[in-house]
Design an enzyme around this catalytic site. Sequence first.
Site, PDB file in Angstrom:
ATOM      1  N   SER A  61       6.985 -22.046  10.130  1.00 36.45           N
ATOM      2  CA  SER A  61       7.060 -21.439  11.455  1.00 36.45           C
ATOM      3  C   SER A  61       7.760 -20.091  11.484  1.00 36.45           C
ATOM      4  CB  SER A  61       7.775 -22.396  12.413  1.00 36.45           C
ATOM      5  OG  SER A  61       8.005 -21.745  13.632  1.00 36.45           O
ATOM      6  N   GLU A  62       8.950 -20.044  10.895  1.00 34.64           N
ATOM      7  CA  GLU A  62       9.804 -18.909  11.220  1.00 34.64           C
ATOM      8  C   GLU A  62       9.447 -17.622  10.501  1.00 34.64           C
ATOM      9  OE1 GLU A  62      13.937 -20.449  12.290  1.00 34.64           O
ATOM     10  OE2 GLU A  62      12.959 -22.036  11.193  1.00 34.64           O
ATOM     11  N   CYS A  63       8.756 -17.749   9.364  1.00 38.22           N
ATOM     12  CA  CYS A  63       8.388 -16.495   8.691  1.00 38.22           C
ATOM     13  C   CYS A  63       7.484 -15.656   9.594  1.00 38.22           C
ATOM     14  CB  CYS A  63       7.718 -16.778   7.361  1.00 38.22           C
ATOM     15  SG  CYS A  63       6.108 -17.546   7.474  1.00 38.22           S
TER      16      CYS A  63
END
Length: 927
Positions: A856-858
Site C-alpha cells: 500500500s504505502e509505496c
Amino acid sequence: MLVCDPEKDSLAAALRRMGLAGVKIGCDAGQCGACSVILDGEVVRSCSKSMKYVADGSKVTTVEGIGTPTNLHPLQQAWITYGGVQCGFCSPGFIVSAKGLLDTNPSPTRADVRAWFQKHHNVCRCTGYVPLVDAVMAAAKVMRGEATMEDITYAVPADGKIYGTRFPRRESGIARACGLANYGSDMAALMPEDTLHLAVVMPLVAHATIKGIDDTEALKLPGVVKVITAKDVKGTNRHATPTVHPRLKGGGLYWPIICDTKISRFGDVVAVVAADTREHAREAAKAVKVDLEPLPEYATPLEAILPDSVPIHEGQPNLFLTTPLHKGEDTREVFAKADYVVEGSFHSGKEPHLSIEPDIAQAYVDDEGNLTVHSKAQYVYGTKYMIAGGVGLPPEKIRVIQNETGGAFGYAVSPPSASLIAACCLAVDRPVSLEFSYPEHQWFTGKRTAGYANARLAANKDGKVQGYEFDFMLDMGGYSHSVELYADKGLSLHCFGYDVPNLMGLFKMAYSNISYATPYRSFVETQVAVSTESLMDMMAEKMGMDPFEFRYKNVARPGALTINNRPFRETPVEGLMDMLRPKYEAAVAKARAESTPEKKRGVGIAIGGFHTAGAFDDGYADLEMGPDGTFISYNTWEDMGQHAEASAIIHTYEALRPLNVPTDKIKVVMNDSKLCPDTGIAGGSRSHWTFGRATLEAAGKLMDAMRKPDGSYRTYEEMIAEGIPTRYQGASIVPRECDHLDPNTAEGEAFPETMYVVWMSEVEVEVATGKTKVLALKSATDVGTIGNLQGVEGQAYGGMSHSLGFALQTDFRDMKKHSTMKGAGITEIEDMPDDIELLWQETHRPRGPHGSAGCSECFQSALHVAILNAINMAVGVRITELPASPEKVKAGIEAKARGEEIKTPKYYLGPDFHEEIDNLAKQPVSW
Ligand code: FES
Ligand code: FES
C-alpha cells in the site's frame, strides 16, 4: 408514507430514517456525492435537498432500488469486478449517479463519465477514479447488450491459480455495492433504545489553560442526561501510547482522553454531552461554558522550539527528540572536496486523510460484561491496549470491533475516538453513540506530520553522489506516539533506493499546537522525499545532466549499502528505470513539442518506496476446518478498503492448495477481538505479508493434523470422530535481526521487507495563473510477487490521487477553510488524469508469503515530488513548500521573469547541525 419535518429534514435524513441506509452521509454539505439519489429523473445530492423542496408524489431512486445481492445491476457487478469498491462508502452514491448517466446517455465516452461525476460532485478518496470509469464503461456495454453479466464477473482461471489475479471482494463487495454494509452511522441506527447520543465540547482554540467548565445551562436543555468531563473518566484519563526511544526527552502518559488542565492542540475535547438524541446533545454542547486562559499558540514547531517558547507539555521540551545518523566519512570533508553541492530547505504540511465518512463510534457493555467498542479501529488489538488504562479497565475486559469503515488511511490507528467513547460509556453506564460532523472530524482526528528539512547533496563531476546531509524535523502537533517507529522511518528513508556512500543527519520530533501525529500512508517517506527527490533534480540541473540519467547513475546496485549501512536485500530500481526509460524519453519529447508560451509542459521523475512491517511486528491468524468442506480464517486484518476480505480468501486458498478447496468454501471472520487473534495493525504495508505468513503456518499445521498415514486427508467428521482439533493458529514472527536502529549511528535493519517505485508525471502549467494540470502519471513498481492484482492496483490508484492532491492542493493549516473536504483540497475526478499506466516488476521475496512484500504505502511515497519536478521542468520554478498552489507557482514565474532568485530561507531547527552531531557523538546511548 414519509413522516418528516419539512423545515429541518434533508431528503438524505428522511430517506435514512426510512431505513434506506444506502444513502450515505459523508460531508453533509453537498461536496462528496455519497448521498446521491435520483429524484424525478435528476441526480441530486440528497443531503443538500431540503424536504420542503421535495414535492408530494416525487419518485426517488436510491441504490436499494437499483439492484439486490441476488440480482445485481450491471453497475454493481462492474463496481465489484473492476475495483470500484474499496472502502465502499462512496459506492452507492456513485452507482446511483452512474445509473442517472446511463439512463440519459447509454453510450458515454470516458470523458463523458468523468464530466458527469465532476458535475455531480461524486468524490472518491480510495480509487483514484480510473476503476470507477472502467466500471461504468463495462456496465454500459452490458446494458447495451454488447456484453453479458458473465463477461464482467470474475472467474477462477482454468489452472486454479488465483494468486496474482484480480480476485475481487466477495460478500463485502456485494454488501457495499448494494448499500447494505453497516458503516458507523448505520450501526448507530441499530443501537438499543436506551442509547445516549454524544456531542463533544471542543473549544476551537489551540493552546489554553482550562480554568473551569460550567454545564448549568446545558443540563437544563431537553433530553440532556449528563455532561461528562475529565473527572468522570474512571481510569488514568490518559492514552497508553508507546513513546520509547533512548534519546526521548519526556514522554510517558501525558495525552488526555478528555482534557483536564489544559488544551494542547486545536481540536481537543474538554467535555462531552450525553443526551437522548444527537440533535439534543449537539444543541446542549453549545451551551456548555468553558473558562479558558489563553497560552501562546504555536502553529508550527518553528515557533514552538524557539528559546523563549513555553513548553506545551510540562516537563518536556517542545523539541523532544534529536537522534543522529552517520554513514561513511565525515560529510564536512566530503562536501569540502565535492565538485558540486546543492542545498535547500523543504517543507510539507499536515495532509488531512479526508476519508469520505467522518469518524463515528459506539460503545456498550455486552452480556458478558465486556466494554465493547465499535469504531474504525485500524488496529483492533492495539486499540484495546491503548485505551484500557485510560478508561480504567484491564484489556481483557475490552472488546473492539471494527465497523465497516468509510476510509481512514492511517488516522484510525490512533485511539482518541475509541477511548473517548469508551470513557463516556462507562461514565453514563449506558450504550453510547458518537457521530462527529465533518468539520469536527477534521479537527479531532490526527493528520500526517508536517516535515521541515535543511539538506544538501554533494556529487563529483562524473555525476556520482558523494554525500548527503539532512537536518529533518517532524511536526508532531499536540501529541505524539510510536516515537521509535517514526525514528526508524525518519532515519532510513532518505535517498531511498540510491547508493549514497556518506551521510550525516539528524532526525527530530517537536510539538506544535495544531492536530496530533498519526500515521498516513507512507508516513515519513512522503515528507523526506520532498527534500531528497528535489535535491536529486537540483543536482542534475546544476550539472547539466538529465534528471533521469543522474538518478540512473546513482541508484543502488548489487553490493551497495543502505543508508543504515546494511547490504540492500534487493536492488530493483535499475530494472524499474529501464522499464520507464522509453516512456520518459517519449514524454520529454512530447512535452517539448507541445509546450506553448501560454501553457508549458514538463515531465518529472522521482524514486520512492516504503518498508513492510517493522521490528517485533508479529501477527497471528487462525484457520479452522468446518463441516461441509468449509475452512474459516479468523483474523484481524482490518479492512480499511484495501481488499482485506478478498486477500484473506486468496491467501487461505493458496495455503490450502493441496486440498483443492474452492473459494466459495472459504469463509472469513474478521476484526472482532473476541473472535479473532491479533493479526496486528493495518499499517506499515504489513497485512498481506503478515497474514500470508501466519496463514501458511496455520494451514501447514491444519493439513498436518488432517493428513492420514497414506497421505490422504481426513474429513471434518473423521477429525471430530478421532478427537483431533480442527482449529490451528499460525504466526508471522519478524526475523529478529530486524531491530530498532542504533540510536548513535542509525545503523541496522529495522524492517524485514522493502517496496520500490519509480514515478513519472507529465504536467501542464498555465503561465498566466500558475495553475498546474497533471496530464499523465506512470509508475514502475516492485512489491515482490503480486498477491491480489486488484488490491495492488487499487492501492496504486488511490495513493496516486492522494499524492497528486498533496503536491498541488491538499492542506490542513487554516482551521476554518480546511475543515471541509472541498476546502482542504480533496482530489476530484477532474484533478486526476485518466491517463495512468502501472508497470510491474516482480522480484521474489524469500521472506514474504509466496514471494510477496507489502504494497500500500509505496504508492504514496514520492509521486508528489515527481509533480514538483515536472513543474520545474515546465516553467523553471522549484516549489519547496507544499502544496504547489497556483499562487505560489505564479509568484515563482513572475519572480523568475524579473530575474530574481527564488529561495526558501533556511529553517531554524534547533542548535547548529554539525555542533549537534558532534555533541550527540559524545553522548552515546543504548536501547
Ligand atoms: S454531498 Fe451529501 S453527504 Fe456529501
Ligand atoms: S471507495 Fe470511494 S471513498 Fe472509499
